[in-house]
Write an enzyme that holds these catalytic residues in place. Structure first.
Site, PDB file in Angstrom:
ATOM      1  N   SER A  56      -5.690   2.696   1.249  1.00 54.05           N
ATOM      2  CA  SER A  56      -5.442   1.305   0.861  1.00 54.05           C
ATOM      3  C   SER A  56      -5.408   0.414   2.106  1.00 54.05           C
ATOM      4  CB  SER A  56      -4.104   1.194   0.123  1.00 54.05           C
ATOM      5  OG  SER A  56      -4.133   1.955  -1.054  1.00 54.05           O
ATOM      6  N   LYS A  71       5.933  -0.918   4.038  1.00 51.88           N
ATOM      7  CA  LYS A  71       5.325  -2.117   4.633  1.00 51.88           C
ATOM      8  C   LYS A  71       5.321  -3.254   3.618  1.00 51.88           C
ATOM      9  CE  LYS A  71       1.866   0.455   5.952  1.00 51.88           C
ATOM     10  NZ  LYS A  71       0.486   0.809   6.175  1.00 51.88           N
ATOM     11  N   ARG A  81      -6.059  14.055   1.206  1.00 53.50           N
ATOM     12  CA  ARG A  81      -7.416  13.692   1.637  1.00 53.50           C
ATOM     13  C   ARG A  81      -7.925  14.648   2.713  1.00 53.50           C
ATOM     14  NH1 ARG A  81      -5.522   7.696   2.764  1.00 53.50           N
ATOM     15  NH2 ARG A  81      -3.881   9.021   3.577  1.00 53.50           N
TER      16      ARG A  81
END
Ligand code: PNS
Length: 158
Positions: free
Chosen positions: A127, A41, A90
């Site tokens: 993020s 991105k 995570r």
């Protein structure tokens, strides 16, 4: 000497990233935190800014340095003599994607990927969410290191 390669977009680094880096710093002789030059991105912070933020956040560990790379991660791993790629997990939702990358990297070069489970309190931290919260006026000061919080504030208020 054992070398860990911790790759990522780091746009921007979060406390979750630092948690993984801290664990690596305690286990490996050297830790190279490598910022991908062209993330999938369009990044909020350019390559130089992402690397500068990492340098500021990682000052406390003498065996951690930042770097950047382009192209295949396994080529960069070979270039720096990395013994292992280290990625944070995570939650189980990260696993499928990360496992695919680990298997492809193993196929390409035989390199080992090691996974570090992040602290549970960082399980929801990314993020992308950090940027969204700040863009919409929320506070992330307890989710990112101080230099990152300052850079985000400057970016979204100037
Ligand atoms: O922070 P991210 O987005 O999880 O980092 C992803 C990254 C940079 C580790 C991944 O996109 C990557 O390894 N890019 C380099 C290109 C490459 O080697 N692709 C093949 C991977 S199997």
């Amino acid at each position: 000497m054992t070398v860990a390669l911790v790759p990522g977009s780091f746009d921007p680094p979060t406390n979750g990233h630092l948690d993984v880096i801290a664990r690596c710093a305690a286990i490996f002789d050297e830790v190279v935190v490598a910022v991908v030059r062209n993330p999938s991105k369009e990044p909020l912070f350019d390559l130089g800014e992402r690397q500068r933020l990492l340098d500021e956040c990682c000052q406390q560990w003498k065996n951690v340095r930042s770097a950047s790379f382009d192209g295949l991660l396994v080529d960069f791993a070979r270039e720096i003599g990395a013994d292992a790629i280290v990625k944070g997990l995570r939650a189980i939702t990260d696993f499928d994607h990360e496992f695919q990358h680990a298997q492809m990297n193993r196929h390409l070069s035989g390199i080992v990927t090691m996974f570090v489970a992040t602290k549970p309190e960082f399980g929801y931290l990314s993020s992308s969410l950090v940027k969204e919260v700040v863009r919409l006026g929320g506070s992330v000061t307890d989710l990112v290191p101080a230099p990152v919080a300052a850079a985000l504030e400057e970016r979204f208020t100037s």
